[in-house]
Design a protein around this motif. Structure first.
Motif, PDB file in Angstrom:
ATOM      1  N   TYR A   1       0.827  -1.202   0.000  1.00  0.00           N
ATOM      2  CA  TYR A   1       0.000   0.000   0.000  1.00  0.00           C
ATOM      3  C   TYR A   1       0.867   1.260   0.000  1.00  0.00           C
ATOM      4  CZ  TYR A   1       1.017  -0.127   5.040  1.00  0.00           C
ATOM      5  OH  TYR A   1       1.646  -0.162   6.257  1.00  0.00           O
ATOM      6  N   LEU A   2       0.242   2.342  -0.427  1.00  0.00           N
ATOM      7  CA  LEU A   2       0.884   3.657  -0.452  1.00  0.00           C
ATOM      8  C   LEU A   2       0.336   4.506   0.683  1.00  0.00           C
ATOM      9  CD1 LEU A   2       0.615   4.515  -4.251  1.00  0.00           C
ATOM     10  CD2 LEU A   2       2.630   3.693  -3.069  1.00  0.00           C
ATOM     11  N   ILE A   3       1.183   5.345   1.241  1.00  0.00           N
ATOM     12  CA  ILE A   3       0.751   6.361   2.204  1.00  0.00           C
ATOM     13  C   ILE A   3       0.819   7.687   1.466  1.00  0.00           C
ATOM     14  CG2 ILE A   3       1.193   7.443   4.433  1.00  0.00           C
ATOM     15  CD1 ILE A   3       2.660   4.865   5.214  1.00  0.00           C
ATOM     16  N   MET A   4      -0.375   8.275   1.245  1.00  0.00           N
ATOM     17  CA  MET A   4      -0.451   9.449   0.375  1.00  0.00           C
ATOM     18  C   MET A   4      -1.076  10.633   1.100  1.00  0.00           C
ATOM     19  SD  MET A   4      -1.792   7.526  -3.081  1.00  0.00           S
ATOM     20  CE  MET A   4      -1.511   8.955  -4.116  1.00  0.00           C
ATOM     21  N   GLU A   5      -0.897  11.797   0.521  1.00  0.00           N
ATOM     22  CA  GLU A   5      -1.527  13.021   1.010  1.00  0.00           C
ATOM     23  C   GLU A   5      -3.052  12.900   0.938  1.00  0.00           C
ATOM     24  OE1 GLU A   5      -1.889  17.676  -0.538  1.00  0.00           O
ATOM     25  OE2 GLU A   5      -0.706  16.193  -1.633  1.00  0.00           O
ATOM     26  N   TYR A   6      -3.730  13.352   1.998  1.00  0.00           N
ATOM     27  CA  TYR A   6      -5.191  13.360   1.983  1.00  0.00           C
ATOM     28  C   TYR A   6      -5.671  14.700   1.423  1.00  0.00           C
ATOM     29  CZ  TYR A   6      -9.998  13.701   3.608  1.00  0.00           C
ATOM     30  OH  TYR A   6     -11.351  13.872   3.666  1.00  0.00           O
ATOM     31  N   VAL A   7      -6.512  14.634   0.410  1.00  0.00           N
ATOM     32  CA  VAL A   7      -7.045  15.839  -0.220  1.00  0.00           C
ATOM     33  C   VAL A   7      -8.551  15.909   0.079  1.00  0.00           C
ATOM     34  CG1 VAL A   7      -7.380  17.093  -2.367  1.00  0.00           C
ATOM     35  CG2 VAL A   7      -5.318  15.729  -2.035  1.00  0.00           C
ATOM     36  N   GLU A   8      -8.936  16.872   0.883  1.00  0.00           N
ATOM     37  CA  GLU A   8     -10.351  17.031   1.227  1.00  0.00           C
ATOM     38  C   GLU A   8     -11.016  17.907   0.166  1.00  0.00           C
ATOM     39  OE1 GLU A   8     -13.211  18.487   4.937  1.00  0.00           O
ATOM     40  OE2 GLU A   8     -11.051  18.885   4.961  1.00  0.00           O
ATOM     41  N   GLY A   9     -11.956  17.337  -0.549  1.00  0.00           N
ATOM     42  CA  GLY A   9     -12.626  18.085  -1.601  1.00  0.00           C
ATOM     43  C   GLY A   9     -13.399  17.163  -2.509  1.00  0.00           C
ATOM     44  N   THR A  10     -13.117  17.228  -3.806  1.00  0.00           N
ATOM     45  CA  THR A  10     -13.859  16.421  -4.769  1.00  0.00           C
ATOM     46  C   THR A  10     -12.965  16.110  -5.962  1.00  0.00           C
ATOM     47  OG1 THR A  10     -15.907  16.321  -6.070  1.00  0.00           O
ATOM     48  CG2 THR A  10     -14.758  18.425  -6.017  1.00  0.00           C
ATOM     49  N   THR A  11     -13.471  15.294  -6.880  1.00  0.00           N
ATOM     50  CA  THR A  11     -12.745  15.021  -8.124  1.00  0.00           C
ATOM     51  C   THR A  11     -13.264  15.953  -9.208  1.00  0.00           C
ATOM     52  OG1 THR A  11     -14.324  13.364  -8.907  1.00  0.00           O
ATOM     53  CG2 THR A  11     -12.526  12.597  -7.482  1.00  0.00           C
ATOM     54  N   LEU A  12     -12.464  16.165 -10.228  1.00  0.00           N
ATOM     55  CA  LEU A  12     -12.911  16.985 -11.355  1.00  0.00           C
ATOM     56  C   LEU A  12     -14.096  16.319 -12.044  1.00  0.00           C
ATOM     57  CD1 LEU A  12     -12.517  19.424 -13.201  1.00  0.00           C
ATOM     58  CD2 LEU A  12     -10.855  18.060 -14.510  1.00  0.00           C
ATOM     59  N   GLU A  13     -14.126  14.983 -12.074  1.00  0.00           N
ATOM     60  CA  GLU A  13     -15.239  14.265 -12.684  1.00  0.00           C
ATOM     61  C   GLU A  13     -16.558  14.616 -12.002  1.00  0.00           C
ATOM     62  OE1 GLU A  13     -15.874   9.687 -14.059  1.00  0.00           O
ATOM     63  OE2 GLU A  13     -15.459  10.002 -11.931  1.00  0.00           O
ATOM     64  N   ARG A  14     -16.567  14.557 -10.694  1.00  0.00           N
ATOM     65  CA  ARG A  14     -17.786  14.886  -9.949  1.00  0.00           C
ATOM     66  C   ARG A  14     -18.111  16.373 -10.067  1.00  0.00           C
ATOM     67  NH1 ARG A  14     -18.798  13.853  -3.435  1.00  0.00           N
ATOM     68  NH2 ARG A  14     -20.910  14.766  -3.364  1.00  0.00           N
ATOM     69  N   PHE A  15     -17.080  17.201 -10.050  1.00  0.00           N
ATOM     70  CA  PHE A  15     -17.301  18.639 -10.162  1.00  0.00           C
ATOM     71  C   PHE A  15     -17.984  18.988 -11.487  1.00  0.00           C
ATOM     72  CE2 PHE A  15     -15.966  22.817 -11.623  1.00  0.00           C
ATOM     73  CZ  PHE A  15     -16.324  23.626 -10.552  1.00  0.00           C
ATOM     74  N   LEU A  16     -17.503  18.395 -12.590  1.00  0.00           N
ATOM     75  CA  LEU A  16     -18.102  18.686 -13.892  1.00  0.00           C
ATOM     76  C   LEU A  16     -19.540  18.185 -13.956  1.00  0.00           C
ATOM     77  CD1 LEU A  16     -15.107  17.832 -16.274  1.00  0.00           C
ATOM     78  CD2 LEU A  16     -15.920  20.088 -15.568  1.00  0.00           C
ATOM     79  N   ARG A  17     -19.796  17.086 -13.274  1.00  0.00           N
ATOM     80  CA  ARG A  17     -21.154  16.538 -13.270  1.00  0.00           C
ATOM     81  C   ARG A  17     -22.113  17.423 -12.467  1.00  0.00           C
ATOM     82  NH1 ARG A  17     -19.831  11.879 -11.677  1.00  0.00           N
ATOM     83  NH2 ARG A  17     -20.328  12.063  -9.452  1.00  0.00           N
ATOM     84  N   GLU A  18     -21.627  17.982 -11.349  1.00  0.00           N
ATOM     85  CA  GLU A  18     -22.505  18.739 -10.460  1.00  0.00           C
ATOM     86  C   GLU A  18     -22.533  20.230 -10.768  1.00  0.00           C
ATOM     87  OE1 GLU A  18     -21.111  17.909  -6.555  1.00  0.00           O
ATOM     88  OE2 GLU A  18     -21.890  15.843  -6.530  1.00  0.00           O
ATOM     89  N   HIS A  19     -21.476  20.747 -11.425  1.00  0.00           N
ATOM     90  CA  HIS A  19     -21.388  22.199 -11.644  1.00  0.00           C
ATOM     91  C   HIS A  19     -21.155  22.532 -13.110  1.00  0.00           C
ATOM     92  CE1 HIS A  19     -21.227  23.006  -7.308  1.00  0.00           C
ATOM     93  NE2 HIS A  19     -20.398  21.979  -7.217  1.00  0.00           N
ATOM     94  N   ASP A  20     -21.709  21.737 -14.004  1.00  0.00           N
ATOM     95  CA  ASP A  20     -21.493  21.973 -15.433  1.00  0.00           C
ATOM     96  C   ASP A  20     -21.942  23.370 -15.849  1.00  0.00           C
ATOM     97  OD1 ASP A  20     -20.849  21.086 -18.159  1.00  0.00           O
ATOM     98  OD2 ASP A  20     -23.015  21.255 -18.476  1.00  0.00           O
ATOM     99  N   GLY A  21     -23.046  23.825 -15.268  1.00  0.00           N
ATOM    100  CA  GLY A  21     -23.555  25.146 -15.640  1.00  0.00           C
ATOM    101  C   GLY A  21     -22.802  26.292 -15.004  1.00  0.00           C
ATOM    102  N   ASP A  22     -21.943  25.992 -14.021  1.00  0.00           N
ATOM    103  CA  ASP A  22     -21.196  27.043 -13.323  1.00  0.00           C
ATOM    104  C   ASP A  22     -19.793  27.240 -13.871  1.00  0.00           C
ATOM    105  OD1 ASP A  22     -23.333  27.407 -11.479  1.00  0.00           O
ATOM    106  OD2 ASP A  22     -22.654  25.647 -10.370  1.00  0.00           O
TER     107      ASP A  22
END
Length: 551
Positions: free
Chosen positions: A23-44
């Motif tokens: 396993y990898l120990i990686m940085e935790y990024v609190e937020g969202t993915t660009l995929e989800r962002f485009l799906r939810e905020h396409d009009g913005d």
């Protein structure tokens, strides 16, 4: 991927294998993915947001390509957006190292975001990632990805025969030139694309919006704030405060490089100045000699460009200066120790150089143990950390032999011009400006060489000296070993506390060795000189700086 340290690439801190799990120990990024962002905020979506996302991914790819790494799976699902609006590329699962010709091969990919040559398993170069970035950017600009298909043959046909919408027709304020830029990058033939992602970036950015405005707007949308202080339901509730960014996160690679070079230049200037001022060839008018200033400037420039080269130059010159003044033992030991330490522990690495240079800089005001503390905090290799602490001890011995006869403090304000002070005693009382100060430093008129060697011999014959020396090496090795074992902020704090205890035990052991029959506590200055550097290491570890710098 762990070699990367960039704000636009998710950090890989470590990797482990336990039983049958890797396993990898990686940085935790609190937020969202660009995929989800485009799906939810396409009009913005605005051109400012597109500019920020595009430039961030392009920069991440440039960093990867500069290390000869091809990502080969750029897509919205592998792009993360945190609550501060920062865009980070992740999931280098298909990444490969490019060979000497700049090419590599992929074991897969994602339909819609991989060019024809990747589908055909041909040799790939940076233009493969460029096509994927262009596909992702086209999707943001047009609102659709025309290259999706159910299988590879259909995907290849979609790329070859796609009837692409002109991006300029989708935005009122975009010039038609953007169409040519996008179609160049999306060409099925890699030879017809831009040669690098940087060229693609430079050509496309003039047609997009403002990056800073896009980051602020992206942060607002990711935090669920719509419009002027309204939430997504339009109820007018105040915007939630963005999470406080940890101090260590502000330490970008550029900031860390600047700090390392500032410290290196300051320390190299001090060591170089002490060495050159006392060089017999310059004589009394050293400060009016252009050669002196030229050599000192050269040392500072070397430290600014390559701290490890600046450290080599400054310490070697100090060894030569001591030898030229007749202090053969400390001069030759320091010169040979510098060469050996640099070759085996510091060559090509800035962390050991900065740690070693901190010794004279902090020792000038009584806190020389800061050097082993920093070595243990920043150097992952236990052997190199211990070697750097040992070299710092050697430097402390050489500097202490100039007057204080101690490792923790060499009292730079009094002993920096050691050759002149010795000469003043030899010339007679009329040349002595401060008899008390000189008497405390120079007890006879036998010359600086004999005096310095006598003090060094006295230091080496004291068991307490070796107690302090050993505590520096043990502290650095223990801190490095603990940090390497844990690689977390809590472990770093614990390691710094262990280092502090070891340093204090060292001065206590030295006090006992001075009088085993009737032990007396070490002096207040010796305790403070060991405790303060240790606590400085604790504070640095508590805010996460060692872990950030190690990466």
């Amino acid at each position: 991927i762990a070699q990367f340290s960039d704000a636009n690439i998710v950090t890989v801190y470590n990797f482990e294998v336990k039983d049958s799990t890797a396993y990898l120990i990686m940085e935790y990024v609190e937020g969202t993915t660009l995929e989800r962002f485009l799906r939810e905020h396409d009009g913005d979506l605005t051109l400012d947001v597109v500019a920020h996302v595009f430039s961030s991914i392009a920069h991440a790819l440039e960093v990867a390509h500069s290390h000869n790494v091809l990502h080969l799976d750029i897509k919205p699902a592998n792009v993360l957006i945190n609550r501060q609006g920062e865009v980070k590329v992740t999931d280098f699962g298909l990444a490969t190292l490019a060979d000497a010709n700049g090419t590599g091969r992929a074991g897969g990919g994602t339909i819609g975001y991989m060019p024809p040559e990747q589908m055909r398993s041909e040799a790939l170069d940076v233009r493969c990632d460029e096509w994927a970035l262009a596909s992702l950017t086209y999707e943001m600009l047009v609102g659709d990805n025309p290259f999706f298909a159910r299988d590879l043959p259909r995907a290849a046909a979609a790329i070859e025969n796609a009837e692409l919408v002109l991006p300029s027709l989708c935005w009122d304020d975009v010039e038609e030139g953007i169409d040519d830029v996008m179609f160049y990058a999306l060409d099925p033939d890699p030879a017809e694309r831009y040669a690098t992602v940087r060229e693609f970036d430079e050509e496309l950015m003039p047609y997009l919006g403002d990056v800073k405005a896009g980051k602020a707007e992206l942060s607002r949308l990711v935090n669920g704030v719509d419009g002027e202080g309204e939430d997504e339901d339009g109820e007018g509730e105040p915007a939630p405060a963005a999470p406080r960014v940890p101090f260590a996160e502000h330490l970008t690679p550029r900031v860390m490089a600047v700090v390392a070079r500032v410290v290196s230049v300051a320390a190299a200037a001090l060591v170089g100045a002490v060495a050159l001022v006392n060089f017999p060839a310059f004589g009394p008018g050293v400060f009016s000699n252009p050669v002196f200033w030229g050599l000192l400037a050269a040392v500072c420039v070397l430290a600014a460009i390559k701290p490890h080269v600046g450290a080599l130059a400054s310490f070697a010159i100090l060894g030569v200066s001591l030898t030229a003044n007749g202090a053969y033992a400390p001069g030759i030991l320091l010169f040979l120790g510098t060469v050996i330490w640099w070759w085996f522990a510091a060559r090509g690495s800035d962390a050991p150089a900065v740690a070693a240079l901190l010794g004279p800089l902090s020792g000038a005001v009584g806190f020389a143990p800061l050097s082993p503390v920093v070595a243990g905090s920043l150097i992952v290799s236990v052997a190199r950390a211990a070697a750097t602490a040992a070299f710092a001890g050697l430097c402390a011995l050489a500097l202490g032999s100039l007057g204080t006869s101690g490792m923790i403090d060499w009292n730079a304000p009094m002993y920096w011009d050691y050759a002149t002070m010795s000469g003043a005693v030899s010339a007679g009382s009329n040349a002595v400006a401060d008899p008390d100060a000189v008497a405390s430093a120079v007890l006879s008129s036998t010359g600086i060489g004999a005096q310095t060697q006598t003090r060094l011999g006295g230091m080496l014959l004291k068991p307490g000296t070796w107690c302090v020396f050993a505590s520096w090496v043990i502290a650095a090795a223990a801190m490095s070993a603990l940090s390497r074992w844990g690689m977390s902020r809590k472990v770093d704090v614990a390691a710094a506390l262990v280092g502090t205890v070891v340093l204090v035990l060292g001065v206590c052991a030295a006090a006992w060795a001075a009088n085993p029959a009737s032990w007396t506590p070490p002096s207040t200055m010796a305790l403070i000189g060991s405790i303060v550097p240790g606590l400085a290491g604790v504070v640095l570890a508590a805010v996460g700086i060692p872990d950030k710098i190690r990466q």
